[in-house]
Design a protein around this motif. Structure first.
Motif, PDB file in Angstrom:
ATOM      1  N   SER A  70     -16.117   8.976  -3.143  1.00  0.00           N
ATOM      2  CA  SER A  70     -15.021   9.784  -3.661  1.00  0.00           C
ATOM      3  C   SER A  70     -15.458  10.625  -4.849  1.00  0.00           C
ATOM      4  CB  SER A  70     -13.866   8.876  -4.061  1.00  0.00           C
ATOM      5  OG  SER A  70     -14.303   8.002  -5.079  1.00  0.00           O
ATOM      6  N   ALA A 120      -6.859   5.895  -0.937  1.00  0.00           N
ATOM      7  CA  ALA A 120      -8.086   5.590  -0.188  1.00  0.00           C
ATOM      8  C   ALA A 120      -9.280   6.277  -0.823  1.00  0.00           C
ATOM      9  CB  ALA A 120      -7.923   6.036   1.263  1.00  0.00           C
ATOM     10  N   HIS A 121      -9.040   7.428  -1.383  1.00  0.00           N
ATOM     11  CA  HIS A 121     -10.138   8.159  -2.029  1.00  0.00           C
ATOM     12  C   HIS A 121     -10.587   7.451  -3.308  1.00  0.00           C
ATOM     13  CE1 HIS A 121     -12.675  11.467  -3.050  1.00  0.00           C
ATOM     14  NE2 HIS A 121     -12.064  11.634  -4.216  1.00  0.00           N
ATOM     15  N   VAL A 150       0.835  -1.210   0.000  1.00  0.00           N
ATOM     16  CA  VAL A 150       0.000   0.000   0.000  1.00  0.00           C
ATOM     17  C   VAL A 150       0.861   1.248   0.000  1.00  0.00           C
ATOM     18  CG1 VAL A 150      -1.602   1.315   1.414  1.00  0.00           C
ATOM     19  CG2 VAL A 150      -2.011  -1.095   1.020  1.00  0.00           C
ATOM     20  N   VAL A 179      -1.488   8.201   0.064  1.00  0.00           N
ATOM     21  CA  VAL A 179      -2.332   7.216   0.742  1.00  0.00           C
ATOM     22  C   VAL A 179      -3.777   7.683   0.754  1.00  0.00           C
ATOM     23  CG1 VAL A 179      -2.789   6.131   2.967  1.00  0.00           C
ATOM     24  CG2 VAL A 179      -0.471   6.251   2.121  1.00  0.00           C
ATOM     25  N   SER A 180      -3.972   8.981   1.041  1.00  0.00           N
ATOM     26  CA  SER A 180      -5.344   9.495   1.050  1.00  0.00           C
ATOM     27  C   SER A 180      -5.939   9.470  -0.349  1.00  0.00           C
ATOM     28  CB  SER A 180      -5.359  10.910   1.621  1.00  0.00           C
ATOM     29  OG  SER A 180      -4.609  11.766   0.767  1.00  0.00           O
ATOM     30  N   GLY A 215     -12.882   4.683  -2.189  1.00  0.00           N
ATOM     31  CA  GLY A 215     -14.074   5.072  -1.435  1.00  0.00           C
ATOM     32  C   GLY A 215     -15.263   5.270  -2.356  1.00  0.00           C
TER      33      GLY A 215
END
Lengths: 228, 177
Positions: free
Chosen positions: A109, A102-103, A77, A98-99, A106
Protein backbone atom coordinates in the motif's frame (compact mmCIF):
# COMPACT_ATOMS: atom_id res chain seq x y z
CA UNK A 1 -60.29 -56.70 53.12
CA UNK A 2 -63.21 -58.34 54.91
CA UNK A 3 -62.90 -61.19 52.45
CA UNK A 4 -59.45 -61.89 53.74
CA UNK A 5 -60.75 -61.96 57.30
CA UNK A 6 -63.42 -64.43 56.20
CA UNK A 7 -60.77 -66.58 54.58
CA UNK A 8 -58.66 -66.40 57.73
CA UNK A 9 -61.56 -67.48 59.91
CA UNK A 10 -62.45 -70.25 57.51
CA UNK A 11 -58.89 -71.54 57.55
CA UNK A 12 -58.96 -71.75 61.32
CA UNK A 13 -62.56 -73.01 61.44
CA UNK A 14 -63.65 -70.02 63.47
CA UNK A 15 -65.98 -68.50 60.90
CA UNK A 16 -68.96 -68.62 63.26
CA UNK A 17 -67.30 -66.43 65.88
CA UNK A 18 -68.82 -63.02 65.27
CA UNK A 19 -67.00 -61.33 68.15
CA UNK A 20 -63.68 -62.40 66.76
CA UNK A 21 -64.68 -61.24 63.28
CA UNK A 22 -65.63 -57.89 64.73
CA UNK A 23 -62.34 -57.68 66.57
CA UNK A 24 -60.31 -58.44 63.48
CA UNK A 25 -62.23 -55.86 61.47
CA UNK A 26 -61.62 -53.27 64.15
CA UNK A 27 -57.95 -54.20 64.24
CA UNK A 28 -57.65 -53.62 60.51
CA UNK A 29 -59.40 -50.23 60.68
CA UNK A 30 -57.23 -49.06 63.56
CA UNK A 31 -54.02 -50.13 61.95
CA UNK A 32 -54.73 -48.64 58.54
CA UNK A 33 -56.41 -45.41 59.65
CA UNK A 34 -53.30 -43.26 59.45
CA UNK A 35 -51.44 -42.59 56.23
CA UNK A 36 -47.85 -41.62 57.00
CA UNK A 37 -46.44 -38.43 55.60
CA UNK A 38 -43.67 -39.27 53.15
CA UNK A 39 -40.24 -37.92 53.85
CA UNK A 40 -38.57 -35.36 51.64
CA UNK A 41 -36.55 -37.97 49.79
CA UNK A 42 -39.61 -40.10 49.22
CA UNK A 43 -41.65 -37.12 48.05
CA UNK A 44 -38.93 -36.32 45.55
CA UNK A 45 -39.18 -39.84 44.19
CA UNK A 46 -42.94 -39.64 43.90
CA UNK A 47 -43.04 -36.25 42.21
CA UNK A 48 -43.72 -36.65 38.51
CA UNK A 49 -40.92 -35.13 36.48
CA UNK A 50 -41.96 -32.94 33.64
CA UNK A 51 -40.16 -32.95 30.36
CA UNK A 52 -39.21 -29.29 30.62
CA UNK A 53 -38.15 -29.43 34.22
CA UNK A 54 -34.73 -30.71 33.36
CA UNK A 55 -33.48 -27.66 31.58
CA UNK A 56 -30.05 -28.01 30.13
CA UNK A 57 -28.04 -25.27 28.56
CA UNK A 58 -27.64 -26.22 24.94
CA UNK A 59 -24.62 -24.82 23.22
CA UNK A 60 -24.88 -24.01 19.55
CA UNK A 61 -23.21 -26.34 17.16
CA UNK A 62 -19.83 -25.70 15.64
CA UNK A 63 -21.32 -24.66 12.31
CA UNK A 64 -23.68 -22.24 14.00
CA UNK A 65 -20.84 -20.73 15.96
CA UNK A 66 -18.84 -20.38 12.74
CA UNK A 67 -21.71 -18.57 11.07
CA UNK A 68 -22.08 -16.28 14.06
CA UNK A 69 -18.36 -15.49 14.17
CA UNK A 70 -18.26 -14.85 10.41
CA UNK A 71 -21.23 -12.54 10.66
CA UNK A 72 -19.66 -10.61 13.51
CA UNK A 73 -16.42 -10.24 11.56
CA UNK A 74 -18.19 -9.07 8.40
CA UNK A 75 -20.26 -6.58 10.33
CA UNK A 76 -17.17 -5.33 12.09
CA UNK A 77 -15.27 -4.85 8.83
CA UNK A 78 -18.19 -3.04 7.27
CA UNK A 79 -18.52 -0.81 10.29
CA UNK A 80 -14.83 -0.10 10.28
CA UNK A 81 -15.02 0.67 6.58
CA UNK A 82 -17.95 2.97 7.09
CA UNK A 83 -16.04 4.75 9.80
CA UNK A 84 -13.05 5.08 7.53
CA UNK A 85 -15.25 6.37 4.72
CA UNK A 86 -16.75 8.94 6.98
CA UNK A 87 -13.42 10.03 8.36
CA UNK A 88 -11.52 10.18 5.09
CA UNK A 89 -11.95 12.94 2.62
CA UNK A 90 -11.12 10.66 -0.24
CA UNK A 91 -13.44 7.75 0.39
CA UNK A 92 -17.07 8.67 0.19
CA UNK A 93 -18.64 5.24 0.03
CA UNK A 94 -18.47 2.08 2.06
CA UNK A 95 -16.93 0.23 -0.85
CA UNK A 96 -14.21 2.82 -1.06
CA UNK A 97 -13.82 2.57 2.67
CA UNK A 98 -13.41 -1.19 2.42
CA UNK A 99 -10.74 -0.72 -0.23
CA UNK A 100 -9.06 1.90 1.90
CA UNK A 101 -9.08 -0.45 4.87
CA UNK A 102 -7.73 -3.25 2.74
CA UNK A 103 -5.13 -0.84 1.44
CA UNK A 104 -4.06 -0.04 4.98
CA UNK A 105 -3.29 -3.65 5.73
CA UNK A 106 -1.71 -4.42 2.36
CA UNK A 107 2.13 -4.51 2.31
CA UNK A 108 2.29 -2.80 -1.06
CA UNK A 109 0.00 0.00 0.00
CA UNK A 110 2.87 2.37 0.69
CA UNK A 111 4.47 1.73 -2.71
CA UNK A 112 1.62 2.37 -5.10
CA UNK A 113 -1.71 4.08 -4.62
CA UNK A 114 -4.87 2.11 -5.14
CA UNK A 115 -6.48 2.52 -8.51
CA UNK A 116 -9.69 4.25 -7.83
CA UNK A 117 -12.26 5.01 -10.48
CA UNK A 118 -14.60 6.76 -8.15
CA UNK A 119 -14.93 10.36 -9.01
CA UNK A 120 -15.75 11.26 -5.49
CA UNK A 121 -12.40 9.93 -4.43
CA UNK A 122 -10.62 12.21 -6.90
CA UNK A 123 -12.41 15.33 -5.90
CA UNK A 124 -10.50 16.02 -2.67
CA UNK A 125 -7.27 15.38 -4.55
CA UNK A 126 -7.64 18.65 -6.39
CA UNK A 127 -5.62 20.28 -3.73
CA UNK A 128 -2.72 17.98 -4.42
CA UNK A 129 -0.08 19.05 -6.86
CA UNK A 130 0.02 16.10 -9.24
CA UNK A 131 -3.68 16.13 -10.11
CA UNK A 132 -4.18 19.72 -10.69
CA UNK A 133 -6.92 20.26 -13.24
CA UNK A 134 -5.44 23.13 -15.20
CA UNK A 135 -2.12 24.80 -15.19
CA UNK A 136 -2.19 28.43 -14.24
CA UNK A 137 -5.51 28.37 -12.45
CA UNK A 138 -5.74 29.61 -8.96
CA UNK A 139 -7.15 27.86 -6.00
CA UNK A 140 -8.81 30.07 -3.45
CA UNK A 141 -7.18 33.07 -4.89
CA UNK A 142 -3.68 31.69 -4.71
CA UNK A 143 -1.49 31.66 -7.79
CA UNK A 144 -0.01 28.52 -9.23
CA UNK A 145 3.40 29.68 -8.29
CA UNK A 146 2.35 29.78 -4.69
CA UNK A 147 1.10 26.25 -5.00
CA UNK A 148 4.32 25.25 -6.63
CA UNK A 149 6.39 26.79 -3.93
CA UNK A 150 4.30 25.26 -1.26
CA UNK A 151 4.41 21.88 -2.89
CA UNK A 152 8.10 22.13 -3.27
CA UNK A 153 8.35 22.03 0.46
CA UNK A 154 5.63 19.51 0.57
CA UNK A 155 7.32 17.20 -1.88
CA UNK A 156 10.62 17.39 -0.17
CA UNK A 157 9.41 17.06 3.37
CA UNK A 158 6.04 15.41 3.63
CA UNK A 159 5.49 13.70 0.36
CA UNK A 160 4.30 10.48 1.90
CA UNK A 161 1.64 11.91 4.14
CA UNK A 162 -1.39 13.18 2.29
CA UNK A 163 -2.92 14.71 5.36
CA UNK A 164 0.17 16.69 6.04
CA UNK A 165 0.35 17.63 2.41
CA UNK A 166 -3.20 18.85 2.46
CA UNK A 167 -2.43 20.92 5.48
CA UNK A 168 0.56 22.40 3.78
CA UNK A 169 -1.55 23.30 0.79
CA UNK A 170 -4.03 25.02 2.97
CA UNK A 171 -1.23 26.83 4.69
CA UNK A 172 0.01 28.08 1.34
CA UNK A 173 -3.36 29.43 0.47
CA UNK A 174 -3.63 31.23 3.73
CA UNK A 175 0.01 32.06 3.78
CA UNK A 176 -0.25 34.06 0.63
CA UNK A 177 -1.13 37.04 2.73
CA UNK A 178 1.63 36.83 5.26
CA UNK A 179 2.89 34.09 7.48
CA UNK A 180 -0.08 31.82 7.73
CA UNK A 181 1.75 28.61 7.11
CA UNK A 182 3.44 28.63 10.44
CA UNK A 183 0.31 28.09 12.45
CA UNK A 184 -1.81 26.31 9.93
CA UNK A 185 -0.99 22.71 10.62
CA UNK A 186 0.27 21.11 13.74
CA UNK A 187 1.86 18.27 11.86
CA UNK A 188 3.86 20.68 9.82
CA UNK A 189 4.95 22.92 12.61
CA UNK A 190 8.21 21.13 13.16
CA UNK A 191 9.62 21.19 9.66
CA UNK A 192 7.69 23.83 7.83
CA UNK A 193 8.24 26.22 10.61
CA UNK A 194 11.89 26.27 9.76
CA UNK A 195 11.23 26.60 6.08
CA UNK A 196 8.84 29.35 6.78
CA UNK A 197 11.68 31.41 8.10
CA UNK A 198 13.36 31.37 4.75
CA UNK A 199 10.20 31.49 2.66
CA UNK A 200 7.89 33.95 4.19
CA UNK A 201 4.55 34.91 2.75
CA UNK A 202 6.04 38.03 1.21
CA UNK A 203 8.79 36.16 -0.55
CA UNK A 204 6.25 33.78 -2.04
CA UNK A 205 4.62 36.57 -3.86
CA UNK A 206 7.91 37.88 -5.16
CA UNK A 207 9.29 34.57 -6.29
CA UNK A 208 6.19 33.25 -7.88
CA UNK A 209 7.49 33.27 -11.40
CA UNK A 210 10.96 32.18 -10.55
CA UNK A 211 10.03 29.24 -8.45
CA UNK A 212 7.44 27.78 -10.67
CA UNK A 213 10.02 25.35 -11.93
CA UNK A 214 10.83 24.40 -8.40
CA UNK A 215 7.28 23.46 -8.01
CA UNK A 216 7.66 20.91 -10.73
CA UNK A 217 10.80 19.62 -9.25
CA UNK A 218 9.04 19.40 -5.96
CA UNK A 219 6.56 17.10 -7.47
CA UNK A 220 9.29 14.98 -8.89
CA UNK A 221 11.21 14.82 -5.68
CA UNK A 222 8.26 14.08 -3.58
CA UNK A 223 6.85 11.57 -6.00
CA UNK A 224 3.21 10.81 -6.36
CA UNK A 225 1.60 11.04 -3.04
CA UNK A 226 -0.69 8.14 -2.32
CA UNK A 227 -4.25 9.13 -2.49
CA UNK A 228 -6.63 7.36 -0.27
CA UNK B 1 -55.53 -53.61 45.28
CA UNK B 2 -52.80 -51.83 43.43
CA UNK B 3 -53.66 -50.27 40.08
CA UNK B 4 -52.52 -52.12 37.04
CA UNK B 5 -49.87 -50.19 35.18
CA UNK B 6 -50.81 -51.51 31.77
CA UNK B 7 -54.52 -50.84 32.30
CA UNK B 8 -54.03 -47.28 33.54
CA UNK B 9 -51.09 -46.46 31.35
CA UNK B 10 -49.29 -44.87 34.24
CA UNK B 11 -45.63 -44.23 34.44
CA UNK B 12 -43.33 -45.89 36.91
CA UNK B 13 -43.57 -42.91 39.24
CA UNK B 14 -47.36 -42.99 39.17
CA UNK B 15 -47.42 -46.70 39.91
CA UNK B 16 -45.03 -46.23 42.81
CA UNK B 17 -47.14 -43.39 44.18
CA UNK B 18 -50.25 -45.58 43.94
CA UNK B 19 -48.44 -48.37 45.76
CA UNK B 20 -47.42 -45.95 48.49
CA UNK B 21 -50.98 -44.72 48.95
CA UNK B 22 -52.29 -48.26 49.12
CA UNK B 23 -49.64 -49.93 51.22
CA UNK B 24 -48.11 -47.26 53.44
CA UNK B 25 -50.94 -47.26 56.03
CA UNK B 26 -50.67 -51.03 56.31
CA UNK B 27 -46.90 -50.93 56.61
CA UNK B 28 -47.20 -48.27 59.27
CA UNK B 29 -49.82 -50.27 61.13
CA UNK B 30 -47.76 -53.43 60.90
CA UNK B 31 -44.62 -51.77 62.23
CA UNK B 32 -46.56 -49.99 64.96
CA UNK B 33 -48.24 -53.20 66.05
CA UNK B 34 -44.81 -54.81 66.38
CA UNK B 35 -43.59 -52.06 68.72
CA UNK B 36 -41.12 -50.25 66.48
CA UNK B 37 -39.93 -47.02 68.09
CA UNK B 38 -40.37 -44.72 65.10
CA UNK B 39 -42.78 -46.46 62.75
CA UNK B 40 -43.14 -43.45 60.41
CA UNK B 41 -39.40 -43.29 59.76
CA UNK B 42 -39.24 -47.04 59.34
CA UNK B 43 -42.11 -46.86 56.82
CA UNK B 44 -40.20 -44.28 54.80
CA UNK B 45 -37.14 -46.50 54.86
CA UNK B 46 -39.21 -49.42 53.62
CA UNK B 47 -40.50 -47.49 50.62
CA UNK B 48 -37.12 -46.03 49.81
CA UNK B 49 -35.77 -49.58 49.69
CA UNK B 50 -38.77 -50.61 47.61
CA UNK B 51 -38.09 -47.83 45.11
CA UNK B 52 -34.57 -49.12 44.54
CA UNK B 53 -36.04 -52.45 43.45
CA UNK B 54 -39.09 -50.98 41.75
CA UNK B 55 -37.97 -51.42 38.15
CA UNK B 56 -37.27 -55.11 38.65
CA UNK B 57 -40.82 -55.94 39.76
CA UNK B 58 -42.76 -57.50 36.91
CA UNK B 59 -45.24 -59.95 38.39
CA UNK B 60 -47.94 -57.52 39.48
CA UNK B 61 -49.39 -56.03 42.60
CA UNK B 62 -49.28 -59.22 44.65
CA UNK B 63 -45.53 -59.39 44.32
CA UNK B 64 -45.34 -55.68 45.19
CA UNK B 65 -47.27 -56.29 48.38
CA UNK B 66 -45.20 -59.34 49.31
CA UNK B 67 -41.94 -57.56 48.57
CA UNK B 68 -43.00 -54.49 50.54
CA UNK B 69 -43.79 -56.48 53.64
CA UNK B 70 -40.68 -58.59 53.20
CA UNK B 71 -38.69 -55.36 53.44
CA UNK B 72 -40.79 -54.21 56.38
CA UNK B 73 -40.23 -57.54 58.15
CA UNK B 74 -36.49 -57.25 57.54
CA UNK B 75 -36.55 -53.78 59.08
CA UNK B 76 -38.45 -55.19 62.03
CA UNK B 77 -35.84 -57.93 62.52
CA UNK B 78 -33.07 -55.32 62.35
CA UNK B 79 -34.89 -53.22 64.93
CA UNK B 80 -35.25 -56.14 67.31
CA UNK B 81 -31.61 -57.08 66.96
CA UNK B 82 -30.55 -53.53 67.69
CA UNK B 83 -32.94 -53.41 70.61
CA UNK B 84 -31.48 -56.65 71.98
CA UNK B 85 -27.95 -55.26 71.83
CA UNK B 86 -28.88 -52.00 73.51
CA UNK B 87 -31.74 -52.01 76.00
CA UNK B 88 -34.19 -49.20 75.52
CA UNK B 89 -33.92 -46.38 78.04
CA UNK B 90 -37.10 -44.42 78.58
CA UNK B 91 -37.42 -41.45 80.91
CA UNK B 92 -40.06 -41.74 83.58
CA UNK B 93 -43.38 -40.16 82.72
CA UNK B 94 -46.14 -40.22 85.25
CA UNK B 95 -48.87 -40.41 82.64
CA UNK B 96 -47.45 -43.65 81.26
CA UNK B 97 -46.97 -45.35 84.61
CA UNK B 98 -49.06 -48.57 84.51
CA UNK B 99 -49.59 -48.41 88.27
CA UNK B 100 -51.69 -45.33 87.75
CA UNK B 101 -55.46 -45.78 87.73
CA UNK B 102 -57.11 -44.56 84.57
CA UNK B 103 -59.63 -41.79 84.77
CA UNK B 104 -63.16 -42.19 83.52
CA UNK B 105 -62.37 -40.19 80.40
CA UNK B 106 -59.35 -42.35 79.62
CA UNK B 107 -61.42 -45.48 80.11
CA UNK B 108 -64.03 -44.24 77.66
CA UNK B 109 -61.37 -43.31 75.12
CA UNK B 110 -59.70 -46.68 75.49
CA UNK B 111 -62.99 -48.42 74.95
CA UNK B 112 -63.70 -46.45 71.80
CA UNK B 113 -60.34 -46.88 70.12
CA UNK B 114 -57.08 -48.81 70.34
CA UNK B 115 -58.57 -51.78 72.13
CA UNK B 116 -58.02 -54.20 69.28
CA UNK B 117 -54.42 -53.11 68.83
CA UNK B 118 -53.85 -53.45 72.54
CA UNK B 119 -55.26 -56.94 72.51
CA UNK B 120 -52.98 -57.82 69.63
CA UNK B 121 -50.00 -56.52 71.57
CA UNK B 122 -50.66 -59.07 74.26
CA UNK B 123 -49.99 -61.96 71.93
CA UNK B 124 -46.67 -63.68 71.61
CA UNK B 125 -44.13 -62.54 69.03
CA UNK B 126 -44.71 -65.02 66.23
CA UNK B 127 -48.49 -65.18 66.71
CA UNK B 128 -48.66 -61.40 66.66
CA UNK B 129 -46.60 -61.26 63.49
CA UNK B 130 -48.76 -63.80 61.71
CA UNK B 131 -52.02 -62.10 62.68
CA UNK B 132 -50.59 -58.72 61.70
CA UNK B 133 -49.41 -59.94 58.33
CA UNK B 134 -52.70 -61.66 57.61
CA UNK B 135 -55.07 -58.96 58.84
CA UNK B 136 -53.19 -55.67 58.63
CA UNK B 137 -50.90 -56.36 55.67
CA UNK B 138 -53.47 -58.45 53.84
CA UNK B 139 -51.05 -61.18 52.83
CA UNK B 140 -52.14 -64.67 51.93
CA UNK B 141 -51.04 -67.76 53.78
CA UNK B 142 -48.26 -68.47 51.31
CA UNK B 143 -47.03 -64.89 51.25
CA UNK B 144 -46.96 -64.80 55.02
CA UNK B 145 -44.91 -68.00 55.04
CA UNK B 146 -42.56 -66.47 52.50
CA UNK B 147 -42.12 -63.25 54.47
CA UNK B 148 -41.52 -65.00 57.77
CA UNK B 149 -39.41 -67.70 56.14
CA UNK B 150 -41.58 -70.44 57.60
CA UNK B 151 -43.57 -73.29 56.17
CA UNK B 152 -47.26 -72.88 55.37
CA UNK B 153 -48.14 -75.46 58.00
CA UNK B 154 -46.26 -73.56 60.67
CA UNK B 155 -48.03 -70.37 59.70
CA UNK B 156 -51.38 -72.14 59.89
CA UNK B 157 -50.57 -73.36 63.37
CA UNK B 158 -49.42 -69.94 64.52
CA UNK B 159 -52.50 -68.16 63.22
CA UNK B 160 -54.81 -70.71 64.80
CA UNK B 161 -53.15 -70.26 68.18
CA UNK B 162 -53.11 -66.54 67.77
CA UNK B 163 -56.81 -66.31 66.97
CA UNK B 164 -57.70 -68.56 69.88
CA UNK B 165 -55.64 -66.37 72.18
CA UNK B 166 -57.40 -63.28 70.88
CA UNK B 167 -60.77 -64.83 71.47
CA UNK B 168 -59.88 -65.80 75.02
CA UNK B 169 -58.54 -62.31 75.66
CA UNK B 170 -61.70 -60.81 74.23
CA UNK B 171 -63.87 -62.94 76.48
CA UNK B 172 -61.76 -61.99 79.48
CA UNK B 173 -62.00 -58.29 78.63
CA UNK B 174 -65.75 -58.55 78.26
CA UNK B 175 -66.03 -60.13 81.67
CA UNK B 176 -63.86 -57.41 83.22
CA UNK B 177 -65.86 -54.60 81.62
Amino acid sequence: MSELIDVLLDETELHDDLALRELLGELEREATAVTPIPSAALSELMTPRRAGSRRTTRRPSLASRGVIITGVVVIGVLGFAAGAAAASLEARSIGAGVSAVAHLFGPESAAEPPASTDRSMQAPAIGSSHQRPEAGTTFDGVSEADHASSHQRDGSQNAGDPNTRLGATGSASTGSGSSGSTGSSSSESGSSGQSDDSNSGDSHGGESSGESGHGGSGNDNGGPAPTR
Amino acid sequence: MLPDASAHGGTSTERFTAAYRELSPRVLGYLRSQGVDDPEAATNDVFLALHRRWESIEDGDDSVRALTFSIAHARLVDFRRAQARRPKQVPFEADEDPRRAASAEDAVIDLRGGAATELLARLGGDQRQVISLRVIAGLSLEETAQVMDRSVGAIKQLQRRGLESLRSLLVREAIDV
